[in-house]
Design an enzyme around this catalytic site. Structure first.
Site, PDB file in Angstrom:
ATOM      1  N   TYR A 245      -2.648  -4.524   2.753  1.00 18.43           N
ATOM      2  CA  TYR A 245      -1.471  -3.885   2.616  1.00 18.43           C
ATOM      3  C   TYR A 245      -2.117  -4.289   0.629  1.00 18.43           C
ATOM      4  O   TYR A 245      -2.531  -3.171   0.385  1.00 18.43           O
ATOM      5  CB  TYR A 245       0.132  -4.486   2.972  1.00 18.43           C
ATOM      6  CG  TYR A 245       0.689  -3.701   2.586  1.00 18.43           C
ATOM      7  CD1 TYR A 245       1.151  -2.302   2.984  1.00 18.43           C
ATOM      8  CD2 TYR A 245       1.888  -4.221   1.137  1.00 18.43           C
ATOM      9  CE1 TYR A 245       2.607  -1.627   2.782  1.00 18.43           C
ATOM     10  CE2 TYR A 245       3.083  -3.045   1.151  1.00 18.43           C
ATOM     11  CZ  TYR A 245       3.010  -2.034   1.351  1.00 18.43           C
ATOM     12  OH  TYR A 245       4.409  -1.312   1.259  1.00 18.43           O
ATOM     13  N   ASP A 246      -1.880  -5.194   0.793  1.00 24.22           N
ATOM     14  CA  ASP A 246      -1.570  -5.078  -1.237  1.00 24.22           C
ATOM     15  C   ASP A 246      -3.258  -4.451  -1.535  1.00 24.22           C
ATOM     16  O   ASP A 246      -2.705  -3.754  -2.751  1.00 24.22           O
ATOM     17  CB  ASP A 246      -1.132  -6.810  -1.525  1.00 24.22           C
ATOM     18  CG  ASP A 246      -0.226  -7.578  -1.605  1.00 24.22           C
ATOM     19  OD1 ASP A 246       0.172  -7.063  -0.121  1.00 24.22           O
ATOM     20  OD2 ASP A 246      -0.352  -8.858  -1.248  1.00 24.22           O
TER      21      ASP A 246
ATOM     22  N   VAL B 264      13.617  -8.392   6.142  1.00 16.65           N
ATOM     23  CA  VAL B 264      14.745  -8.647   5.314  1.00 16.65           C
ATOM     24  C   VAL B 264      16.539  -7.927   5.861  1.00 16.65           C
ATOM     25  O   VAL B 264      16.951  -8.435   6.411  1.00 16.65           O
ATOM     26  CB  VAL B 264      14.482  -9.620   4.570  1.00 16.65           C
ATOM     27  CG1 VAL B 264      15.223  -9.022   2.909  1.00 16.65           C
ATOM     28  CG2 VAL B 264      15.930 -11.014   4.680  1.00 16.65           C
TER      29      VAL B 264
ATOM     30  N   GLN C 177       9.541 -14.247  -6.423  1.00 15.64           N
ATOM     31  CA  GLN C 177      10.264 -13.490  -6.722  1.00 15.64           C
ATOM     32  C   GLN C 177       9.877 -12.273  -7.133  1.00 15.64           C
ATOM     33  O   GLN C 177       8.866 -12.398  -6.931  1.00 15.64           O
ATOM     34  CB  GLN C 177      11.560 -14.014  -7.678  1.00 15.64           C
ATOM     35  CG  GLN C 177       9.857 -15.078  -9.309  1.00 15.64           C
ATOM     36  CD  GLN C 177      10.194 -15.285 -10.790  1.00 15.64           C
ATOM     37  OE1 GLN C 177      10.814 -15.621 -10.612  1.00 15.64           O
ATOM     38  NE2 GLN C 177       9.228 -15.786 -11.195  1.00 15.64           N
TER      39      GLN C 177
HETATM   40  P1  NAD Z   1       7.816   3.542   7.579  1.00 15.98           P
HETATM   41  O1  NAD Z   1       6.886   2.332   7.989  1.00 15.98           O
HETATM   42  O2  NAD Z   1       8.920   3.443   7.880  1.00 15.98           O
HETATM   43  O3  NAD Z   1       6.919   4.540   7.027  1.00 15.98           O
HETATM   44  C1  NAD Z   1       5.610   4.430   6.977  1.00 15.98           C
HETATM   45  C2  NAD Z   1       4.979   6.257   7.914  1.00 15.98           C
HETATM   46  O4  NAD Z   1       4.232   5.783   7.739  1.00 15.98           O
HETATM   47  C3  NAD Z   1       5.489   5.996   9.442  1.00 15.98           C
HETATM   48  O5  NAD Z   1       5.835   6.934   9.655  1.00 15.98           O
HETATM   49  C4  NAD Z   1       4.108   5.947   9.709  1.00 15.98           C
HETATM   50  O6  NAD Z   1       4.387   6.458  11.220  1.00 15.98           O
HETATM   51  C5  NAD Z   1       3.202   6.668   8.826  1.00 15.98           C
HETATM   52  N1  NAD Z   1       1.987   6.330   9.271  1.00 15.98           N
HETATM   53  C6  NAD Z   1       1.213   5.015   9.261  1.00 15.98           C
HETATM   54  N2  NAD Z   1       0.107   4.772   9.090  1.00 15.98           N
HETATM   55  C7  NAD Z   1      -0.125   6.041   9.298  1.00 15.98           C
HETATM   56  C8  NAD Z   1      -1.656   6.859   9.570  1.00 15.98           C
HETATM   57  N3  NAD Z   1      -2.901   6.677   9.305  1.00 15.98           N
HETATM   58  N4  NAD Z   1      -1.906   8.565   9.422  1.00 15.98           N
HETATM   59  C9  NAD Z   1      -0.127   8.799   9.045  1.00 15.98           C
HETATM   60  N5  NAD Z   1       0.677   8.441   8.930  1.00 15.98           N
HETATM   61  C10 NAD Z   1       0.890   7.313   9.489  1.00 15.98           C
HETATM   62  O7  NAD Z   1       8.002   3.123   5.896  1.00 15.98           O
HETATM   63  P2  NAD Z   1       8.551   3.527   4.980  1.00 15.98           P
HETATM   64  O8  NAD Z   1       9.244   1.963   4.387  1.00 15.98           O
HETATM   65  O9  NAD Z   1       9.100   4.790   5.064  1.00 15.98           O
HETATM   66  O10 NAD Z   1       7.160   3.419   3.657  1.00 15.98           O
HETATM   67  C11 NAD Z   1       6.636   4.540   3.222  1.00 15.98           C
HETATM   68  C12 NAD Z   1       5.565   4.215   2.428  1.00 15.98           C
HETATM   69  O11 NAD Z   1       6.660   3.705   1.091  1.00 15.98           O
HETATM   70  C13 NAD Z   1       4.878   3.614   2.012  1.00 15.98           C
HETATM   71  O12 NAD Z   1       3.788   3.745   1.846  1.00 15.98           O
HETATM   72  C14 NAD Z   1       4.974   1.870   2.118  1.00 15.98           C
HETATM   73  O13 NAD Z   1       3.688   0.939   1.808  1.00 15.98           O
HETATM   74  C15 NAD Z   1       5.634   2.575   0.483  1.00 15.98           C
HETATM   75  N6  NAD Z   1       7.083   1.440   0.184  1.00 15.98           N
HETATM   76  C16 NAD Z   1       7.827   1.029   1.027  1.00 15.98           C
HETATM   77  C17 NAD Z   1       8.370   0.459   0.421  1.00 15.98           C
HETATM   78  C18 NAD Z   1      10.080   0.630   0.969  1.00 15.98           C
HETATM   79  O14 NAD Z   1      10.511  -0.901   0.281  1.00 15.98           O
HETATM   80  N7  NAD Z   1      10.496   0.866   1.966  1.00 15.98           N
HETATM   81  C19 NAD Z   1       8.279  -0.646  -0.636  1.00 15.98           C
HETATM   82  C20 NAD Z   1       7.293  -0.292  -1.429  1.00 15.98           C
HETATM   83  C21 NAD Z   1       5.987   0.013  -0.554  1.00 15.98           C
HETATM   84  N1  UDP Z   2      12.563 -13.211   5.324  1.00 10.48           N
HETATM   85  C1  UDP Z   2      13.707 -14.126   6.374  1.00 10.48           C
HETATM   86  N2  UDP Z   2      14.240 -13.772   7.226  1.00 10.48           N
HETATM   87  C2  UDP Z   2      13.722 -11.988   7.589  1.00 10.48           C
HETATM   88  C3  UDP Z   2      12.329 -11.812   7.113  1.00 10.48           C
HETATM   89  C4  UDP Z   2      12.234 -11.599   6.066  1.00 10.48           C
HETATM   90  O1  UDP Z   2      14.047 -15.000   5.140  1.00 10.48           O
HETATM   91  O2  UDP Z   2      14.293 -12.453   8.609  1.00 10.48           O
HETATM   92  C5  UDP Z   2      12.872 -13.154   3.871  1.00 10.48           C
HETATM   93  C6  UDP Z   2      11.004 -13.112   3.101  1.00 10.48           C
HETATM   94  O3  UDP Z   2      10.246 -14.321   3.829  1.00 10.48           O
HETATM   95  C7  UDP Z   2      10.799 -12.452   2.047  1.00 10.48           C
HETATM   96  C8  UDP Z   2      12.040 -11.034   2.093  1.00 10.48           C
HETATM   97  O4  UDP Z   2      12.814 -12.481   2.643  1.00 10.48           O
HETATM   98  O5  UDP Z   2      11.373 -13.572   0.947  1.00 10.48           O
HETATM   99  C9  UDP Z   2      11.870 -10.412   2.341  1.00 10.48           C
HETATM  100  O6  UDP Z   2      11.015  -9.854   3.325  1.00 10.48           O
HETATM  101  P1  UDP Z   2      10.312  -8.347   3.643  1.00 10.48           P
HETATM  102  O7  UDP Z   2       9.214  -8.362   4.391  1.00 10.48           O
HETATM  103  O8  UDP Z   2      11.850  -8.205   3.799  1.00 10.48           O
HETATM  104  O9  UDP Z   2       9.509  -8.341   2.891  1.00 10.48           O
HETATM  105  P2  UDP Z   2       8.909  -8.372   1.509  1.00 10.48           P
HETATM  106  O10 UDP Z   2       8.768  -9.980   1.621  1.00 10.48           O
HETATM  107  O11 UDP Z   2       7.389  -7.198   1.586  1.00 10.48           O
HETATM  108  O12 UDP Z   2       9.527  -8.056  -0.180  1.00 10.48           O
END
Ligand code: NAD
Ligand code: UDP
Length: 326
Positions: free
Chosen positions: A150-151, A192, A287
């Site tokens: 992902y990253d 989380v 953090q």
């Molecule tokens: P989500 O999983 O709810 O939505 C992602 C959508 O992409 C889903 O509908 C999934 O079916 C679709 N998808 C996945 N792979 C696909 C592919 N190969 N082709 C077409 N569609 C595909 O997640 P979200 O929280 O709505 O995240 C949306 C975007 O925002 C993502 O790119 C995610 O990386 C980014 N993002 C979200 C957060 C957050 O906190 N929600 C934080 C950082 C980045």
């Molecule tokens: N986390 C937790 N319990 C859970 C799910 C997540 O303590 O049931 C922690 C996880 O280890 C992370 C933080 O909550 O430190 C945020 O996790 P999340 O998966 O929501 O997002 P991300 O790590 O991608 O920020």
């Protein structure tokens, strides 16, 4: 709104997901024509079912790792699983979605000379050694760990966006999104906020990973979508040159420990759930807090309006209803 053309056709990839479906609601409400392209890997038709039949809405089941041919004025590229358990389920496909998906959508944007937005992430900073994180920070990312698909996928997508910007003068907008929550999150996606709320509502143990002292900064979905739209609507430069490409951090700068979040969820749900401690997953950032000075400066003083407690109340109501209807 001064720079906004009311007859835009907009493609939202990942539009059946959590963020995408809220974005589409906003775009349709202001009069846009929206095409949602999603392969429904983590998204669901339920998130957009209220729009099926809407005259300006179209759904296409499509995987962005394959090319897509259509005519639009703007593209929001959100397609990608976002929760660790989903993106680690098939890590090769996650990288392909970020990288091939970016190449395909950038190619489409280039042919159409369309503005294109990339949903990047705070994960590009990895486990940060700079706090809070500014856009100038290059990050501390493990390239071979379980979060790397992902990253690094998102980092490579950023590279592609900036190469298309420099090489093809494409009008790009790269937003680095920090943890966002709200209604329509997947109830079992392991993030989380959804985990804690679902556990609390069902009287199950609240699972804290590690000591619970790691921090995150939680943004309510409506605030984030407002930031997306302000960013995308920034005008092009003089003579049609690309406008401000970013990257821009979008998130709520108010930082909480995960333990504080658990306590708040327990209090707001009135749950009898107990906290239990489990091992911290590998490479889990300790953090995270966005510096949003750049967003404030470029996006007309954008900043989150919804406090964590208010946003949690709405999100709890959503999950409560989901549980009672299942
Ligand atoms: P989500 O999983 O709810 O939505 C992602 C959508 O992409 C889903 O509908 C999934 O079916 C679709 N998808 C996945 N792979 C696909 C592919 N190969 N082709 C077409 N569609 C595909 O997640 P979200 O929280 O709505 O995240 C949306 C975007 O925002 C993502 O790119 C995610 O990386 C980014 N993002 C979200 C957060 C957050 O906190 N929600 C934080 C950082 C980045
Ligand atoms: N986390 C937790 N319990 C859970 C799910 C997540 O303590 O049931 C922690 C996880 O280890 C992370 C933080 O909550 O430190 C945020 O996790 P999340 O998966 O929501 O997002 P991300 O790590 O991608 O920020």
């Amino acid at each position: 709104m001064r720079n906004y053309n009311p007859t835009q056709r907009i493609l939202v990839t990942g539009g059946a997901g959590f963020l995408g479906s809220h974005l589409i609601d906003r775009l349709l409400a202001r009069g846009d024509d929206v095409v949602c392209a999603d392969n429904l890997f983590t998204g669901t038709k339920r998130n957009v079912e209220h729009l099926l039949g809407h005259p300006r809405f179209e759904f296409i089941r499509h995987d962005v790792t394959f090319p897509l041919y259509l005519e639009v004025d703007q593209i929001y590229n959100l397609a990608c699983p976002a929760s660790p358990i989903h993106y680690q389920h098939d890590p090769v496909q996650t990288t392909k979605t970020s990288v091939h998906g970016a190449i395909n959508m950038l190619g489409l944007a280039k042919r159409l000379r369309a503005k294109i937005f990339q949903a990047s992430t705070s994960e590009v900073y990895g486990d940060p050694t700079v706090h809070p994180q500014t856009e100038a920070y290059w990050g501390n990312v493990n390239p071979i760990g379980i979060r790397s698909c992902y990253d690094e996928g998102k980092r490579c997508a950023e590279t592609l966006f900036f190469d298309y910007y420099r090489q093809h003068k494409l009008d790009i907008r790269v937003a680095r999104i920090f943890n966002t929550y709200g209604p329509r999150m997947h109830p079992n996606d392991g993030r989380v906020v959804s985990n804690f709320i679902m556990q609390a509502l069902q009287g199950q143990d609240i699972t804290l990973y590690g000591s619970g002292q790691q921090t995150r900064s939680f943004c309510y979905v409506d605030d984030l979508i407002e930031g997306f739209i302000r960013f995308m609507d920034l005008p092009r430069g003089a003579d049609g040159a690309p406008g401000f490409p970013g990257p821009i951090n979008l998130g709520n700068p108010v930082e909480f420990t995960i333990r504080q979040l658990a306590e708040l969820v327990i209090a707001l749900t009135g749950s009898s759930s107990k906290m239990v401690f489990m091992p911290l997953p590998a490479d889990d950032p300790l953090q995270r807090q966005p510096d949003i000075s750049r967003a404030r400066a470029y996006l007309n003083d954008w900043q989150p309006q919804v406090q964590l407690q208010q946003g949690l109340v709405k999100t709890i109501a959503y999950f409560d209803q989901l549980l009672s209807s299942s």
